[in-house]
Design an enzyme around this catalytic site. Structure first.
Site, PDB file in Angstrom:
ATOM      1  CE  LYS A  69      -3.968  -1.742   2.689  1.00 37.57           C
ATOM      2  NZ  LYS A  69      -5.018  -1.546   1.682  1.00 37.57           N
ATOM      3  NE  ARG A  77     -11.081  -9.638  -1.822  1.00 40.84           N
ATOM      4  CZ  ARG A  77     -11.354  -8.743  -2.761  1.00 40.84           C
ATOM      5  NH1 ARG A  77     -11.666  -9.151  -3.980  1.00 40.84           N
ATOM      6  NH2 ARG A  77     -11.326  -7.460  -2.500  1.00 40.84           N
TER       7      ARG A  77
HETATM    8  N1  BES Z   1      -8.076  -3.662   4.398  1.00 44.59           N
HETATM    9  C1  BES Z   1      -8.259  -3.271   3.052  1.00 44.59           C
HETATM   10  C2  BES Z   1      -9.564  -2.513   2.822  1.00 44.59           C
HETATM   11  C3  BES Z   1      -9.680  -1.144   3.401  1.00 44.59           C
HETATM   12  C4  BES Z   1      -8.923  -0.096   2.913  1.00 44.59           C
HETATM   13  C5  BES Z   1     -10.618  -0.897   4.371  1.00 44.59           C
HETATM   14  C6  BES Z   1      -9.089   1.171   3.427  1.00 44.59           C
HETATM   15  C7  BES Z   1     -10.782   0.354   4.882  1.00 44.59           C
HETATM   16  C8  BES Z   1     -10.016   1.384   4.413  1.00 44.59           C
HETATM   17  C9  BES Z   1      -8.291  -4.483   2.151  1.00 44.59           C
HETATM   18  O1  BES Z   1      -7.523  -5.570   2.541  1.00 44.59           O
HETATM   19  C10 BES Z   1      -7.809  -4.031   0.797  1.00 44.59           C
HETATM   20  O2  BES Z   1      -6.715  -3.572   0.729  1.00 44.59           O
HETATM   21  N2  BES Z   1      -8.653  -4.143  -0.211  1.00 44.59           N
HETATM   22  C11 BES Z   1      -8.333  -3.696  -1.511  1.00 44.59           C
HETATM   23  C12 BES Z   1      -8.773  -4.758  -2.480  1.00 44.59           C
HETATM   24  C13 BES Z   1      -8.253  -4.573  -3.870  1.00 44.59           C
HETATM   25  C14 BES Z   1      -6.757  -4.814  -3.897  1.00 44.59           C
HETATM   26  C15 BES Z   1      -8.950  -5.546  -4.786  1.00 44.59           C
HETATM   27  C16 BES Z   1      -9.091  -2.401  -1.784  1.00 44.59           C
HETATM   28  O3  BES Z   1     -10.220  -2.248  -1.339  1.00 44.59           O
HETATM   29  O4  BES Z   1      -8.511  -1.519  -2.418  1.00 44.59           O
HETATM   30 ZN    ZN Z   2      -5.480  -5.442   1.917  1.00 46.56          ZN
END
Ligand code: BES
Ligand code: ZN
Ligand code: ZN
Length: 497
Positions: A274, A348
């Protein structure tokens, strides 16, 4: 340890102690005569005309013997109907109204507050008491996390008879549940990691009436939980699954409800790292599991009459030479082969294996319904914001019941479409499917569709939550974990007969 402010309150008495004193009057409905009496007692002459004319819900002034708050609930016509789902419930009105006052009491350094309830019903009183408990939480240090320092002594009485102490107990149980969920989220990820999380749950006193089991890597391997193992393999602290089992004494004709929580103690994104801004809050990525723990505490504290299972899928999504990679293929407990498209779509994966454990329980342990809670996608916060959870479900009745409970408990959820037509974007040339969609459209929906593959036909609700508040809002006075969905699901559990 989560402490109760109400534990120290004085009941059915007017204040006798010394120190600066505030006055709080809570009115269940509009009562002009009563307001006149209170204003006559406290206000100076020049203040009276304006106060008596005021159309506001909250009258606040500093009178002859200190600051006074009069909070009264009036019927408001809501502009947009949404089948009533956006109405502010009596519980919510009092919880947030009273909660917000606590901030001023602290700022003013009041030593005591005399609180009088006039014509309030059970729902309004539950909201009031729960609001006080929620507002009292403040993250100080990790063990004695809330010292209740700086909070006034409360003297609480009702105009008619005695305060309903059963309601006070219920509010204490709700407050403890919400504050536990907040506190777990607030703990820093160098202290709350999979290993310490598991030992903490094993050591909790309130869980003494539950069977607690921790599945370590050895057990996870034996169970074939390749998705949870894959996500956690890059971290110093190995992944685990924590299971709390509640089987109350006495007979219940119901099958268990299974709650499953995403417990990523820190989400760096993995090799699909990230950016700094997106990583900043990722200690909250175990917020789903924290909500599940909060509900578990409530179930135990209130001696819930029906069986419940709680599953926490716990791992840290770290960067390491051993970390899982994009294009790796992982094998799920249910046999599905999953190609990793993005290591940041880890939630997931860990949930899928835990959901499979929940739905494959047999006999009396087979769940009636499965509810998972997860900070699953960034997409849902774009659509619904920080305070409304995205609800996905394959069961209309269950979805409606939870949405209604959310409105009543002032902890909203909103149904989102589980639209199968978007599943195509998750296809993989090398495995059964991928863990994220190539186009990124409908991110919260594709994540839910992924989970749906693992619950099959079992009645199921998935809540995609944010779990965090950046500012003080209602009874939540400090930024940090918000306990999102705890009150909603407690309300729903209570509504089952
Ligand atoms: N933990 C994150 C989702 C998240 C991000 C929740 C910011 C609350 C605030 C999750 O694991 C994630 O990174 N999801 C990605 C999925 C994508 C890579 C398909 C997302 O939502 O960008
Ligand atoms: Zn994530
Ligand atoms: Zn995550």
């Amino acid at each position: 340890m989560i402490r109760s402010w109400l534990e120290k309150a004085r009941w059915d008495k007017a204040p006798t102690g010394k120190g600066p004193r505030g006055w709080l009057y809570l009115l269940g409905d509009q009562d002009a005569k009563l307001i006149q009496r209170i204003v006559n007692q406290h206000a100076m002459n020049w203040q009276k005309p304006d106060l008596l004319k005021s159309p506001r819900d909250l009258l606040q002034f500093t009178g002859k013997s200190g600051p006074v708050w009069i909070l009264r609930q009036r019927k408001k016509a809501s502009a947009v109907s949404h089948s009533g789902l956006l109405e502010e419930s009596p519980y919510t009105f009092f919880r947030d109204g009273v909660g917000a006052m606590v901030a001023s009491w602290k700022a003013m350094g009041l030593a005591q507050v005399a609180c009088e309830l006039h014509g309030t019903n059970a729902e309004q009183e539950l909201g009031t008491f729960t609001g006080l408990e929620i507002a009292s939480y403040h993250f100080r240090d990790e063990q004695a996390d809330q010292s209740l320092k700086g909070l006034p002594l409360m003297w609480i009485k009702t105009a008619r008879g005695k305060v309903n102490r059963a309601l006070v107990k219920q509010a204490q149980a709700r407050g403890a549940a919400v504050n536990l969920a907040r506190h777990l989220v607030n703990l820093p990820p160098n202290h709350l990691h999979p290993g310490s999380y598991a030992s903490m749950v094993k050591g909790t006193k309130w869980a003494a009436g539950m069977k607690v089991e921790v599945w370590d890597t050895k057990r996870l391997k034996k169970e074939g939980m390749g998705l949870l193992l894959g996500v956690g393999q890059g971290a110093e602290n190995p992944p685990c699954m924590i299971h709390l089992r509640w089987r109350p004494k006495g007979s219940s004709s119901r099958k268990p409800i299974a709650f499953v929580g995403k417990g990523i103690t820190f989400d760096s994104g993995g090799l699909d790292l990230k950016p700094a801004s997106g990583m900043r809050l990722m200690k909250k990525d175990m917020g789903g599991s924290a909500a599940v723990m909060g509900i578990a505490r409530w179930v135990s504290d209130s001696n819930y009459p029906h069986p419940v299972d709680f599953y926490l899928a716990v791992a840290e999504n770290a960067v390491d030479s051993r970390a899982f990679r994009p294009s790796d293929i992982l094998i799920a407990r249910n046999g599905a082969r999953v190609e990793i498209d993005n290591t940041d779509a880890e939630g997931r994966l860990v949930l899928a294996d835990a959901l499979d454990v929940a739905i494959t329980q047999k006999g009396a342990d087979e769940p009636e319904a499965v509810i998972d809670i997860a900070t699953l996608t960034g997409a849902i916060k774009v659509g619904l914001g920080a305070e409304i959870a995205g609800l996905f479900s394959n069961d209309d009745a269950l979805a409606d019941a939870i949405n209604r409970a959310g409105t009543k408990a002032g902890d909203l959820s909103w149904r989102m479409p589980l639209a199968e037509r978007y599943w195509a974007s998750m296809s993989s040339p090398f495995a059964d499917f991928k863990n994220s969609a190539s186009d990124g459209f409908g991110g919260a929906i594709t994540a839910a569709l992924f989970l749906a593959r693992f619950v099959k036909t079992k009645s199921w609700v998935h809540l995609d939550i944010y779990a965090w508040t950046d500012k003080s809002s209602g009874a939540l006075l400090s930024s940090g974990g918000s306990g999102q969905s705890v009150q909603n699901l407690i309300e729903w559990l209570e509504s089952r007969d």
